[in-house]
Design an enzyme around this catalytic site. Structure first.
Site, PDB file in Angstrom:
ATOM      1  N   HIS A  61      -0.503   1.780  16.282  1.00 36.36           N
ATOM      2  CA  HIS A  61      -0.740   0.637  17.183  1.00 36.36           C
ATOM      3  C   HIS A  61       0.359   0.567  18.249  1.00 36.36           C
ATOM      4  CE1 HIS A  61      -3.962  -0.721  14.575  1.00 36.36           C
ATOM      5  NE2 HIS A  61      -3.153  -0.654  13.549  1.00 36.36           N
ATOM      6  N   TYR A 103      -0.990   4.596  10.660  1.00 40.55           N
ATOM      7  CA  TYR A 103      -1.335   3.626  11.700  1.00 40.55           C
ATOM      8  C   TYR A 103      -0.103   3.419  12.575  1.00 40.55           C
ATOM      9  CZ  TYR A 103      -5.521   2.275   9.041  1.00 40.55           C
ATOM     10  OH  TYR A 103      -6.730   2.280   8.393  1.00 40.55           O
ATOM     11  N   GLU A 157      -5.729   4.885  13.812  1.00 43.36           N
ATOM     12  CA  GLU A 157      -6.624   3.953  14.491  1.00 43.36           C
ATOM     13  C   GLU A 157      -7.324   4.531  15.713  1.00 43.36           C
ATOM     14  OE1 GLU A 157      -2.571   3.195  16.423  1.00 43.36           O
ATOM     15  OE2 GLU A 157      -3.328   3.604  14.390  1.00 43.36           O
ATOM     16  N   ARG A 217       0.835  -1.196   0.000  1.00 44.51           N
ATOM     17  CA  ARG A 217       0.000   0.000   0.000  1.00 44.51           C
ATOM     18  C   ARG A 217       0.877   1.256   0.000  1.00 44.51           C
ATOM     19  NH1 ARG A 217      -3.554  -1.406   5.229  1.00 44.51           N
ATOM     20  NH2 ARG A 217      -1.565  -2.383   5.772  1.00 44.51           N
ATOM     21  N   ASP A 269      -2.232  -6.712  15.423  1.00 43.07           N
ATOM     22  CA  ASP A 269      -1.528  -5.427  15.475  1.00 43.07           C
ATOM     23  C   ASP A 269      -1.831  -4.667  16.761  1.00 43.07           C
ATOM     24  OD1 ASP A 269      -4.109  -4.779  14.805  1.00 43.07           O
ATOM     25  OD2 ASP A 269      -3.626  -3.878  12.867  1.00 43.07           O
ATOM     26  N   LYS A 319       1.617   2.075   7.310  1.00 46.62           N
ATOM     27  CA  LYS A 319       1.974   1.286   8.487  1.00 46.62           C
ATOM     28  C   LYS A 319       2.909   2.067   9.400  1.00 46.62           C
ATOM     29  CE  LYS A 319       0.884  -2.227   9.466  1.00 46.62           C
ATOM     30  NZ  LYS A 319      -0.286  -2.551  10.329  1.00 46.62           N
TER      31      LYS A 319
END
Length: 367
Positions: A96, A94, A118, A15, A269, A75
Site C-alpha cells: 500500500h 502487502y 494488492e 497473522r 490502508d 503487512k
C-alpha cells in the site's frame, strides 16, 4: 532459494506470511525456509509445526532478514524493519505504497524488489491476493461496526437488527466490490437496512440480482449526501488498485449525520475514503470527530488471524512457489498478473499508481 518468514511487528498483527503447509510445499520444491521464532503462534501455528514441515527456526527478525533471498510477509515493513531490507532482496507482502511516503522512500533506498499482494492483477482485473483479506475485512467491518454502535463504546446505542416494532440500523456501504458485498452479506444477516453505492451500473445490477434485499444507489456526492442524514453506519470500501482512495465523505458532510453515527473506513490502508480518517489500531480502534465515531483500523483481518492466515496463504502460495522456483524476473515474464504486483525495483518505481501519488517518475518494468 532461501525464503524467510519473519514475525509481524505491527500493532496487534497476529497473522503470519506462511502456514506450515505452505512451508512444506516450498521445501518440496527444493527451497530452504527459515521462520522466526513464535512467528506463527498468533495464528495457531507453534514452532513445532514449522519444524515438522521442514523449516528452521531462527531467534530474531534480524536473523531472518539477514539470511533470506525472499521475505514473505503479511503487512508492509514498518520503520524498525527498513534497515534490515537489502539490495536485490525480494519482499513479497502487502505494501500500500500510495499512502505512505516514508515507506516508499525507504524501499527505494533499499534497492529491494518490492512485490505487492494488492496489485497482483489477473486479465479480468480481479485482484487474487487482495480478495481473501477483502472478504475478511468486509465481514469484520460490520461485526466491529455493530459493537461500536453500542452506547458504552461511544455509539448512538442502536441495535443492528432492531426488534419487532423498532426500526433496524441503516447501513450505507460505499463501493460494491468484494469488500462491499461481504459487508452487505453480514449486515443483511444481522437484520440491518442496507444500501450500497457504486459508480458501476453492471456492479449494481449484479448486487440487485444476488442480494435483492439490498438497495442500490448510483454513487455521487448528491446521492451520498441524501443518504447520510438517516444512516447509522457508513462502510467505506472503495478501491483504486495501487492508488489513493477518493474522499467520498468530507468533514463538512459529517454535519448531515446523527450524533453517535459510525464511519468504518476499510480503505484506510490506501489513504482512506473519509476526509476525517486517520489510521487506528486494534488497541485504540476509534476516535470521534464532530460527534461522529470513526473506526479506521488498518489491519482489520489481523484480529482473526487463524482465518486470515489460512485464507491468505491459500492465495499467495502458488505465486510464492513460482517466485522461488524461477526467480522474480522469469516468474514475472511468465505471469503477467504477478508482474502487475511489482511496485519498486532497484531504487525505481515501476507501478504507475505509486508514482502518481508522489509525483515521481515511473519506469517501465521491462527495462
Amino acid at each position: 532459494m532461501i525464503i524467510g518468514v519473519p514475525k509481524e511487528i505491527k500493532n496487534n498483527e497476529n497473522r503470519v506470511g506462511m502456514t506450515p503447509a505452505g512451508v512444506k510445499e516450498l521445501i518440496a520444491h527444493g527451497h530452504k525456509v527459515y521462520v522466526q521464532k513464535t512467528a506463527g503462534e498468533g495464528s495457531g501455528f507453534p514452532d513445532e509445526k514449522y519444524i515438522a514441515a521442514g523449516a528452521e527456526i531462527l531467534p530474531t527478525i534480524e536473523d531472518v532478514y539477514g539470511i533470506a533471498e525472499m521475505i514473505v510477509k503479511v503487512k508492509e515493513p514498518i520503520e524498525p524493519e527498513y534497515k534490515l531490507i537489502r539490495k536485490n532482496q525480494v519482499v513479497f507482502t502487502y505494501f500500500h505504497f500510495a499512502c505512505d511516503l516514508p515507506l516508499t522512500e525507504a524501499m527505494l533506498a533499499s534497492g529491494a524488489v518490492c512485490i505487492a499482494y494488492e496489485t497482483v492483477r489477473l486479465a479480468d482485473n480481479t485482484l487474487p491476493l487482495l480478495v481473501p483479506m477483502s472478504e475478511v475485512a468486509g465481514r469484520m467491518s460490520v461485526q466491529e461496526g455493530a459493537r461500536f454502535l453500542e452506547r458504552p463504546q461511544g455509539g448512538m446505542g442502536k441495535l443492528m437488527g432492531g426488534v419487532p416494532g423498532v426500526r433496524p440500523a441503516k447501513v450505507l456501504i460505499l463501493g460494491g466490490g468484494v469488500v462491499g458485498r461481504n459487508a452487505a452479506k453480514i449486515a443483511v444477516g444481522m437484520g440491518a437496512d442496507v444500501t450500497i453505492t457504486d459508480i458501476s451500473l453492471p456492479t449494481l445490477r449484479h448486487i440487485a440480482e444476488i442480494m435483492p434485499s439490498v438497495k442500490t444507489v448510483y454513487s455521487s456526492r448528491h446521492n451520498i449526501e441524501t443518504e447520510l442524514p438517516d444512516t447509522d453506519m457508513v462502510v467505506g470500501s472503495v478501491l483504486i488498485p495501487g492508488a489513493k482512495a477518493p474522499k467520498l465523505v468530507t468533514r463538512e458532510m459529517l454535519s448531515l449525520m446523527q450524533p453517535g453515527a459510525l464511519l468504518v473506513d476499510i480503505a484506510i490502508d490506501q489513504g482512506g475514503c473519509f476526509e476525517t480518517s486517520h489510521p487506528t489500531t486494534h488497541s485504540e480502534p476509534i476516535y470521534t470527530v464532530d460527534g461522529i465515531v470513526h473506526y479506521a483500523v488498518a489491519n482489520i483481518p489481523g484480529a482473526v488471524p487463524m482465518t486470515s492466515t489460512l485464507a491468505l496463504t491459500n492465495a499467495t502460495l502458488p505465486y510464492a512457489v513460482s517466485l522461488a522456483d524461477k526467480g522474480w524476473r522469469k516468474a514475472c515474464q511468465d505471469n503477467k498478473a504477478l508482474a502487475e504486483g511489482v511496485n519498486i525495483v532497484d531504487g525505481k518505481i515501476v507501478y504507475p499508481g505509486v508514482a502518481e501519488a508522489f509525483g515521481m517518475e515511473c519506469h517501465a518494468l521491462e527495462l
